[in-house]
Design an enzyme around this catalytic site. Structure first.
Site, mmCIF file in Angstrom:
data_model
loop_
_atom_site.group_PDB
_atom_site.id
_atom_site.type_symbol
_atom_site.label_atom_id
_atom_site.label_comp_id
_atom_site.label_asym_id
_atom_site.label_seq_id
_atom_site.Cartn_x
_atom_site.Cartn_y
_atom_site.Cartn_z
ATOM 1 N N VAL A 23 -5.302 2.441 10.612
ATOM 2 C CA VAL A 23 -6.404 1.587 10.889
ATOM 3 C C VAL A 23 -5.630 0.059 11.690
ATOM 4 C CG1 VAL A 23 -8.192 1.207 12.070
ATOM 5 C CG2 VAL A 23 -7.661 3.259 10.302
ATOM 6 N N GLY A 24 -5.148 -0.869 10.618
ATOM 7 C CA GLY A 24 -4.939 -1.686 10.598
ATOM 8 C C GLY A 24 -4.005 -2.155 11.626
ATOM 9 N N ASN A 25 -4.051 -2.995 12.065
ATOM 10 C CA ASN A 25 -2.373 -3.096 13.431
ATOM 11 C C ASN A 25 -1.905 -3.916 13.042
ATOM 12 O OD1 ASN A 25 -4.135 -1.741 15.929
ATOM 13 N ND2 ASN A 25 -5.337 -3.475 16.059
ATOM 14 N N HIS A 77 0.141 1.357 20.258
ATOM 15 C CA HIS A 77 -1.825 1.654 19.864
ATOM 16 C C HIS A 77 -1.605 0.248 21.012
ATOM 17 C CE1 HIS A 77 -5.634 0.265 19.052
ATOM 18 N NE2 HIS A 77 -5.241 -0.703 18.317
ATOM 19 N N GLN A 109 0.879 -1.152 -0.320
ATOM 20 C CA GLN A 109 0.003 -0.145 0.077
ATOM 21 C C GLN A 109 1.245 0.997 -0.225
ATOM 22 O OE1 GLN A 109 -2.996 -0.380 3.032
ATOM 23 N NE2 GLN A 109 -4.372 -1.905 1.390
ATOM 24 N N ASP A 137 -7.632 4.368 21.190
ATOM 25 C CA ASP A 137 -7.453 4.955 23.085
ATOM 26 C C ASP A 137 -7.752 6.171 23.605
ATOM 27 O OD1 ASP A 137 -5.918 2.416 22.020
ATOM 28 O OD2 ASP A 137 -4.195 4.195 21.053
HETATM 29 C C1 LMR Z 1 -8.412 -2.220 19.438
HETATM 30 O O1 LMR Z 1 -7.577 -1.513 20.089
HETATM 31 O O2 LMR Z 1 -10.148 -1.982 19.693
HETATM 32 C C2 LMR Z 1 -8.292 -2.658 17.662
HETATM 33 O O3 LMR Z 1 -6.702 -1.708 17.754
HETATM 34 C C3 LMR Z 1 -8.513 -3.961 18.396
HETATM 35 C C4 LMR Z 1 -7.109 -4.852 18.945
HETATM 36 O O4 LMR Z 1 -6.622 -5.520 18.025
HETATM 37 O O5 LMR Z 1 -6.856 -4.261 19.788
#
Ligand code: LMR
Length: 287
Positions: A84-86, A142, A67, A114
């Site tokens: 956004v994808g982890n 995150h 990407q 968060d």
């Molecule tokens: C969240 O924080 O809810 C998302 O990022 C999902 C995860 O894998 O924690």
């Protein structure tokens, strides 16, 4: 996945969004990324119960390499990219590294979820609505080493602005369960729903994008993961790290000069160390 995408198209139409003019569902990179102003990169394998972020890294870094390269080739150079994808911070770093013609400042990752979780926890504790809590900070990742910090947060209780520590009146909770709850919230939602967060994540993306486009409120800051080069907090530079930021004219600036005590410093460094480890593992996977 194209038939699934048709369902998303229907849902978008059914929202009757006033600014929605046209939808182009596609699985072709050159079509999807062509001349775009904003990219919200949500496409990754979501975490399942019991999975930790390293399992995700392996599955997802290659997606963000592709990407990043597509952004570099097809998007406007002014594109704003939100990952956004982890694991979001490291995926964002990988996308940025493979899009060298786009300014690094145009990349950010979502820690607003968060941030919203931290506001909401403090608000519930004080018995006020969450819009009465401002200037919480999410430092770092995150994921679970993130540090939700309310040393500079303000709570408006019955028309009176108080520091969060004074409003909450429970330092043990703020140093313990509060931090753990925010850190573990993603996992707790997965455990309960058997699916990762959806509504709260989408809501946080809207908050994040809205603040990029229209700026943060006067005297307020929000949290987002940004490229750490030049930060004044001694965080290693080649990371996407969540800081307190203010935004004006689509440009973010890390809020400097937030005092940090030993407790905070240790947590800020621990999350930086985790991000360095993630970065090195991701780069290893790619080679
Ligand atoms: C969240 O924080 O809810 C998302 O990022 C999902 C995860 O894998 O924690």
């Amino acid at each position: 996945m194209l038939p699934v995408l048709d369902g998303v198209v229907m849902e978008l139409q059914d929202c009757a969004l006033p600014l929605l003019r046209e939808i182009i569902p596609t699985d072709k990179i050159e079509v999807g990324f062509k001349d775009i102003d904003a990219a919200i990169l949500v496409g990754s394998m979501p975490r399942k119960e019991g999975m930790e972020k390293k399992d995700l890294l392996k599955a997802n870094v290659a997606i963000f390499k592709t990407q990043g390269a597509a952004l570099d080739k097809y998007a406007k150079k002014t594109v704003q990219v939100v990952v956004v994808g982890n694991p979001a911070n490291t995926n964002c770093l990988i996308a940025l590294k493979f899009a060298p013609s786009i300014p690094k400042e145009n990349f950010s990752c979502l820690t607003r979820l968060d941030h919203n979780r931290a506001c909401s926890q403090v608000a519930m504790h004080c018995g006020v609505s969450s819009d009465k809590v401002k200037n919480v900070i999410i430092w770092g990742n995150h994921y679970s080493t993130q540090y939700p910090d309310v040393h500079h947060a303000i709570v408006n209780t019955h028309g009176c602005e108080l520091g969060a520590y004074k409003a909450v009146k429970n330092d043990a909770w703020l140093h313990g369960d509060f931090i753990l709850t925010v850190q573990q919230r993603g996992a707790a939602v997965i455990k309960a729903r058997k699916l990762s967060s959806a509504m709260s994540a989408a809501n946080a993306v809207c908050d994040h994008i809205k603040d990029i486009w229209f700026g943060t409120k006067e005297g307020e800051f929000i949290s987002m993961g940004v490229y750490a080069a030049g930060n004044s907090y001694g965080i290693p530079e080649d990371l996407i790290y969540s800081f307190p930021v203010q935004i004006k004219n689509k440009r973010w600036k890390v809020v400097d000069g937030m005092s940090t005590n030993d407790f905070s410093r240790a947590k800020m460094n621990a999350t930086a160390a985790e991000l360095m480890e993630e970065r090195d593992a991701a780069l290893d996977f790619l080679t």
